[in-house]
Design an enzyme around this catalytic site. Structure first.
Site, PDB file in Angstrom:
ATOM      1  N   GLN A 188       0.236   0.860  -5.900  1.00  0.00           N
ATOM      2  CA  GLN A 188       1.460   1.464  -4.902  1.00  0.00           C
ATOM      3  C   GLN A 188       1.372   2.892  -6.014  1.00  0.00           C
ATOM      4  O   GLN A 188       1.939   3.006  -6.566  1.00  0.00           O
ATOM      5  CB  GLN A 188       1.996   0.951  -5.634  1.00  0.00           C
ATOM      6  CG  GLN A 188       3.153   0.722  -4.177  1.00  0.00           C
ATOM      7  CD  GLN A 188       3.878   2.386  -4.330  1.00  0.00           C
ATOM      8  OE1 GLN A 188       3.532   2.598  -2.998  1.00  0.00           O
ATOM      9  NE2 GLN A 188       4.801   1.848  -5.463  1.00  0.00           N
TER      10      GLN A 188
ATOM     11  N   SER B 240      -1.327  10.331 -13.979  1.00  0.00           N
ATOM     12  CA  SER B 240      -1.289  10.958 -13.252  1.00  0.00           C
ATOM     13  C   SER B 240      -0.380  11.730 -13.881  1.00  0.00           C
ATOM     14  O   SER B 240       0.276  11.580 -15.187  1.00  0.00           O
ATOM     15  CB  SER B 240      -0.294   9.892 -12.297  1.00  0.00           C
ATOM     16  OG  SER B 240       0.833  10.448 -11.590  1.00  0.00           O
TER      17      SER B 240
ATOM     18  N   GLU C 295       2.866  12.355 -12.992  1.00  0.00           N
ATOM     19  CA  GLU C 295       4.199  11.207 -13.528  1.00  0.00           C
ATOM     20  C   GLU C 295       4.547  10.877 -14.336  1.00  0.00           C
ATOM     21  O   GLU C 295       5.288  11.003 -14.922  1.00  0.00           O
ATOM     22  CB  GLU C 295       3.633  10.892 -12.132  1.00  0.00           C
ATOM     23  CG  GLU C 295       5.143  10.021 -12.290  1.00  0.00           C
ATOM     24  CD  GLU C 295       6.149  10.120 -10.924  1.00  0.00           C
ATOM     25  OE1 GLU C 295       5.719  11.310 -10.853  1.00  0.00           O
ATOM     26  OE2 GLU C 295       7.489  10.226 -10.947  1.00  0.00           O
TER      27      GLU C 295
ATOM     28  N   TYR D 168       7.206   4.085 -10.830  1.00  0.00           N
ATOM     29  CA  TYR D 168       5.569   4.084 -10.254  1.00  0.00           C
ATOM     30  C   TYR D 168       4.889   5.018 -11.865  1.00  0.00           C
ATOM     31  O   TYR D 168       4.042   5.305 -12.799  1.00  0.00           O
ATOM     32  CB  TYR D 168       5.217   5.455  -9.749  1.00  0.00           C
ATOM     33  CG  TYR D 168       4.203   5.660  -9.355  1.00  0.00           C
ATOM     34  CD1 TYR D 168       3.439   4.738  -9.218  1.00  0.00           C
ATOM     35  CD2 TYR D 168       4.261   7.440  -9.800  1.00  0.00           C
ATOM     36  CE1 TYR D 168       1.299   5.778  -8.944  1.00  0.00           C
ATOM     37  CE2 TYR D 168       2.874   7.452  -9.579  1.00  0.00           C
ATOM     38  CZ  TYR D 168       1.988   7.441  -9.169  1.00  0.00           C
ATOM     39  OH  TYR D 168       0.001   7.809  -9.317  1.00  0.00           O
TER      40      TYR D 168
HETATM   41  P1  NAP Z   1      -3.730   6.574  -1.908  1.00  0.00           P
HETATM   42  O1  NAP Z   1      -3.620   7.022  -0.753  1.00  0.00           O
HETATM   43  O2  NAP Z   1      -2.298   5.921  -1.767  1.00  0.00           O
HETATM   44  O3  NAP Z   1      -4.330   5.377  -2.179  1.00  0.00           O
HETATM   45  C1  NAP Z   1      -4.174   3.861  -2.931  1.00  0.00           C
HETATM   46  C2  NAP Z   1      -5.046   3.005  -2.648  1.00  0.00           C
HETATM   47  O4  NAP Z   1      -5.130   1.896  -2.902  1.00  0.00           O
HETATM   48  C3  NAP Z   1      -5.298   2.605  -1.143  1.00  0.00           C
HETATM   49  O5  NAP Z   1      -6.427   2.407  -0.696  1.00  0.00           O
HETATM   50  C4  NAP Z   1      -4.907   1.456  -1.002  1.00  0.00           C
HETATM   51  O6  NAP Z   1      -5.387   0.208   0.271  1.00  0.00           O
HETATM   52  C5  NAP Z   1      -5.237   0.456  -2.639  1.00  0.00           C
HETATM   53  N1  NAP Z   1      -4.228  -0.207  -2.498  1.00  0.00           N
HETATM   54  C6  NAP Z   1      -2.570  -0.128  -3.050  1.00  0.00           C
HETATM   55  N2  NAP Z   1      -2.347  -1.774  -3.173  1.00  0.00           N
HETATM   56  C7  NAP Z   1      -3.774  -1.993  -3.164  1.00  0.00           C
HETATM   57  C8  NAP Z   1      -3.969  -4.021  -4.216  1.00  0.00           C
HETATM   58  N3  NAP Z   1      -2.772  -4.128  -4.519  1.00  0.00           N
HETATM   59  N4  NAP Z   1      -5.193  -4.079  -4.659  1.00  0.00           N
HETATM   60  C9  NAP Z   1      -6.183  -3.290  -3.777  1.00  0.00           C
HETATM   61  N5  NAP Z   1      -6.566  -1.915  -3.232  1.00  0.00           N
HETATM   62  C10 NAP Z   1      -4.413  -1.597  -3.497  1.00  0.00           C
HETATM   63  O7  NAP Z   1      -3.686   7.228  -3.865  1.00  0.00           O
HETATM   64  P2  NAP Z   1      -4.620   8.991  -3.241  1.00  0.00           P
HETATM   65  O8  NAP Z   1      -3.791   9.691  -3.589  1.00  0.00           O
HETATM   66  O9  NAP Z   1      -5.959   8.813  -2.674  1.00  0.00           O
HETATM   67  O10 NAP Z   1      -4.489   8.415  -5.366  1.00  0.00           O
HETATM   68  C11 NAP Z   1      -5.719   8.292  -5.537  1.00  0.00           C
HETATM   69  C12 NAP Z   1      -4.892   7.582  -6.926  1.00  0.00           C
HETATM   70  O11 NAP Z   1      -5.380   8.092  -7.712  1.00  0.00           O
HETATM   71  C13 NAP Z   1      -4.026   6.627  -7.023  1.00  0.00           C
HETATM   72  O12 NAP Z   1      -4.032   5.265  -8.094  1.00  0.00           O
HETATM   73  C14 NAP Z   1      -2.486   7.511  -7.159  1.00  0.00           C
HETATM   74  O13 NAP Z   1      -1.349   6.416  -7.939  1.00  0.00           O
HETATM   75  C15 NAP Z   1      -3.496   8.901  -8.440  1.00  0.00           C
HETATM   76  N6  NAP Z   1      -2.962   9.777  -8.501  1.00  0.00           N
HETATM   77  C16 NAP Z   1      -2.718  10.368  -7.697  1.00  0.00           C
HETATM   78  C17 NAP Z   1      -2.185  11.701  -7.014  1.00  0.00           C
HETATM   79  C18 NAP Z   1      -1.768  12.711  -6.410  1.00  0.00           C
HETATM   80  O14 NAP Z   1      -1.532  14.219  -6.601  1.00  0.00           O
HETATM   81  N7  NAP Z   1      -2.805  11.815  -4.841  1.00  0.00           N
HETATM   82  C19 NAP Z   1      -1.672  12.249  -9.173  1.00  0.00           C
HETATM   83  C20 NAP Z   1      -2.585  11.479  -9.767  1.00  0.00           C
HETATM   84  C21 NAP Z   1      -2.972  10.488  -9.639  1.00  0.00           C
HETATM   85  P3  NAP Z   1      -4.089  -0.045   1.341  1.00  0.00           P
HETATM   86  O15 NAP Z   1      -5.055   0.958   2.516  1.00  0.00           O
HETATM   87  O16 NAP Z   1      -4.222  -1.096   2.071  1.00  0.00           O
HETATM   88  O17 NAP Z   1      -2.760   0.852   0.736  1.00  0.00           O
HETATM   89  O1  G4F Z   2       4.949  14.336  -2.873  1.00  0.00           O
HETATM   90  P1  G4F Z   2       5.071  14.077  -3.151  1.00  0.00           P
HETATM   91  O2  G4F Z   2       6.066  13.012  -3.108  1.00  0.00           O
HETATM   92  O3  G4F Z   2       5.174  13.888  -4.649  1.00  0.00           O
HETATM   93  P2  G4F Z   2       5.653  13.107  -6.264  1.00  0.00           P
HETATM   94  O4  G4F Z   2       6.576  11.914  -6.068  1.00  0.00           O
HETATM   95  O5  G4F Z   2       5.139  14.228  -6.797  1.00  0.00           O
HETATM   96  O6  G4F Z   2       3.633  12.279  -7.049  1.00  0.00           O
HETATM   97  C1  G4F Z   2       2.505  12.458  -6.207  1.00  0.00           C
HETATM   98  O7  G4F Z   2       2.338  12.959  -7.594  1.00  0.00           O
HETATM   99  C2  G4F Z   2       2.009  12.124  -8.639  1.00  0.00           C
HETATM  100  C3  G4F Z   2       1.064  13.200  -9.556  1.00  0.00           C
HETATM  101  O8  G4F Z   2       1.500  13.821  -9.949  1.00  0.00           O
HETATM  102  C4  G4F Z   2       0.618  10.886  -8.119  1.00  0.00           C
HETATM  103  F1  G4F Z   2       0.659  10.561  -9.337  1.00  0.00           F
HETATM  104  C5  G4F Z   2       1.387   9.947  -7.372  1.00  0.00           C
HETATM  105  O9  G4F Z   2       0.869   8.653  -6.797  1.00  0.00           O
HETATM  106  C6  G4F Z   2       2.481  11.030  -5.762  1.00  0.00           C
HETATM  107  O10 G4F Z   2       0.957  11.631  -5.188  1.00  0.00           O
HETATM  108  O11 G4F Z   2       6.504  14.864  -4.011  1.00  0.00           O
HETATM  109  C7  G4F Z   2       6.013  15.921  -4.834  1.00  0.00           C
HETATM  110  C8  G4F Z   2       8.002  16.137  -4.801  1.00  0.00           C
HETATM  111  C9  G4F Z   2       9.545  15.829  -5.806  1.00  0.00           C
HETATM  112  O12 G4F Z   2      10.198  16.304  -6.329  1.00  0.00           O
HETATM  113  C10 G4F Z   2      10.310  14.899  -4.242  1.00  0.00           C
HETATM  114  O13 G4F Z   2      11.699  14.916  -4.492  1.00  0.00           O
HETATM  115  O14 G4F Z   2       8.552  16.648  -3.483  1.00  0.00           O
HETATM  116  C11 G4F Z   2       9.529  16.676  -3.698  1.00  0.00           C
HETATM  117  N1  G4F Z   2      10.574  16.560  -1.928  1.00  0.00           N
HETATM  118  C12 G4F Z   2      11.491  17.014  -1.580  1.00  0.00           C
HETATM  119  N2  G4F Z   2      11.686  16.228  -0.632  1.00  0.00           N
HETATM  120  C13 G4F Z   2       9.960  15.539  -1.619  1.00  0.00           C
HETATM  121  C14 G4F Z   2      11.073  15.268  -0.214  1.00  0.00           C
HETATM  122  N3  G4F Z   2       9.107  14.500  -1.556  1.00  0.00           N
HETATM  123  C15 G4F Z   2       8.589  13.434  -0.731  1.00  0.00           C
HETATM  124  N4  G4F Z   2       8.164  12.609  -0.630  1.00  0.00           N
HETATM  125  N5  G4F Z   2       9.779  13.151   0.731  1.00  0.00           N
HETATM  126  C16 G4F Z   2      10.718  14.304   0.669  1.00  0.00           C
HETATM  127  O15 G4F Z   2      11.328  14.576   1.882  1.00  0.00           O
END
Ligand code: NAP
Ligand code: G4F
Length: 329
Positions: free
Chosen positions: A84, A126, A128, A150
């Site tokens: 999540q 992450s 985060e 998270y």
């Molecule tokens: P995402 O687009 O939100 O994808 C999350 C995936 O997890 C989806 O396929 C979702 O399936 C699946 N999932 C959620 N709950 C599950 C459950 N209970 N059992 C099995 N699968 C489940 O995330 P992403 O951006 O690709 O990121 C991939 C990973 O990297 C995540 O762990 C995220 O926290 C981490 N991460 C992401 C970023 C970033 O900037 N993107 C940075 C740091 C770390 P559904 O399609 O069914 O919802």
């Molecule tokens: O794009 P965001 O929602 O990403 P956030 O919270 O940084 O988290 C993402 O990156 C993490 C890695 O550092 C991952 F682990 C996590 O799973 C996810 O992929 O928000 C980025 C920034 C925040 O500071 C937020 O407060 O944008 C600011 N923001 C301002 N207005 C907003 C908005 N974020 C969202 N989602 N929506 C707004 O309207």
């Protein structure tokens, strides 16, 4: 017996799952993607890969499904991308987030320990986790101070990965990835929310974009570049933890401004600040130091911040015009 390596990816339907699957297919792997059952199909991001990968069903909430997946498919590498992953939802659903994003990691690791401890494991940690940052820039050694349920769950996932590595000798690595984006990013995350709405404004479909805190700073890269670092970690002789980032930080405001400028508009004419998008606790500043990944993995980001923003806005304009067939970015 086949010598083709097999990789299993949890979170195959997510942004990173789709890019990682493409990379592993290019490298000659058999890819098994784990999806959870839902009443509607959520395969939009992997529609173009469905002929090439195998989909298997399982859920990080269900321990037995993890064991069965490993027994049935016998992968040599497991990439745990499922989570999540949306920070605001973690404030609304903290227990569920802990179950999936935190304890879910233990369920996968324990399945590996029981079924086949030689399986190599990647955990999606992450930036985060750095939250209220204790050091600038952030490295693998920076103390963790998460600011959301998270982030707290990811800290648990990170440490249980280290614990299974040290306790049971698993080849378990964590990538501490900073924000990475793409045209496949979920619409609720800031960069995609901006690119999609800027595209709508450029096409005259709407006039206003409501956002929260524009002052936060993030280190944003391209998801397509970052999945390569995941794969490289599992090719090392020894498991380890690596920061993966660009080393640049930008204000949310800067990203918004750049996206609007890309379509010849001024963000101040369209953006409305809405308190609803503020968080109970914010992560103010993220900037990663990926020197270790560069030195040990030979990994470097390829896509610049302006290129990333332009790519996302252009893709959303094409999507809205109906030009984009399937996913090609
Ligand atoms: P995402 O687009 O939100 O994808 C999350 C995936 O997890 C989806 O396929 C979702 O399936 C699946 N999932 C959620 N709950 C599950 C459950 N209970 N059992 C099995 N699968 C489940 O995330 P992403 O951006 O690709 O990121 C991939 C990973 O990297 C995540 O762990 C995220 O926290 C981490 N991460 C992401 C970023 C970033 O900037 N993107 C940075 C740091 C770390 P559904 O399609 O069914 O919802
Ligand atoms: O794009 P965001 O929602 O990403 P956030 O919270 O940084 O988290 C993402 O990156 C993490 C890695 O550092 C991952 F682990 C996590 O799973 C996810 O992929 O928000 C980025 C920034 C925040 O500071 C937020 O407060 O944008 C600011 N923001 C301002 N207005 C907003 C908005 N974020 C969202 N989602 N929506 C707004 O309207």
């Amino acid at each position: 017996m086949s010598t083709t390596p097999k990789a299993l990816i949890t979170g195959i339907t997510g942004q990173d799952g789709s890019y990682l699957a493409e990379l592993l297919l290019e490298k000659g792997y058999d890819v098994v993607g784990v999806a959870r059952r839902s009443s509607t199909v959520t395969f939009e991001r992997i529609a173009h890969l469905q002929e090439d990968i195998e989909i298997a069903f399982g859920d990080l909430l269900d321990q037995y499904s993890m064991i069965k997946l490993l027994e049935d498919h016998q992968p040599v590498e497991v990439y745990n991308l499922a989570a999540q992953s949306f920070v605001p939802t973690s404030f609304d659903q903290p227990v569920l987030t802990g179950e999936i994003t935190g304890l879910g990691v233990t369920r996968v690791l324990d399945a590996i320990r029981v079924v086949d401890p030689s399986i190599r494991f990647y955990q999606a940690s992450s930036s985060e986790m750095f939250g209220k940052v204790q050091e600038v820039p952030q490295t693998e050694a920076t103390p963790l101070y998460p600011r959301s349920p998270y982030g707290v769950a990811k800290v648990y996932g990170h440490w249980i990965t280290i614990n299974y590595r040290e306790s049971y000798g698993l080849h378990a690595s964590s990538g501490i990835l900073f924000n990475h984006e793409s045209p496949r990013r979920g619409h609720e995350f800031l960069p995609r929310k901006v690119s999609y709405n800027v595209a709508k404004i450029a096409l005259g479909l709407q006039d206003e974009l409501r956002l929260g805190n524009l002052d936060a700073r993030r280190d944003w890269g391209f998801a397509g570049d970052y999945v390569e670092a995941m794969w490289l970690m599992l090719q090392q002789d020894e498991p380890d933890d690596y920061v993966v980032s660009t080393g640049e930080t930008h204000e949310v405001r800067e990203l918004v401004q750049l996206a609007f400028e890309h379509v010849g508009k001024n963000y101040e004419d369209h953006v409305v600040i809405d308190e609803k998008f503020y968080r109970p606790a914010e992560v103010d500043l993220l900037i990663g130091d990926a020197t270790k990944a560069e030195k040990q993995l030979g990994w470097k980001p390829k896509t610049s911040f302006p290129e990333l923003v332009a790519m996302m806005v252009d893709a959303d304009i094409a999507l809205l015009k109906g030009d984009l067939k399937g996913i090609s970015h």
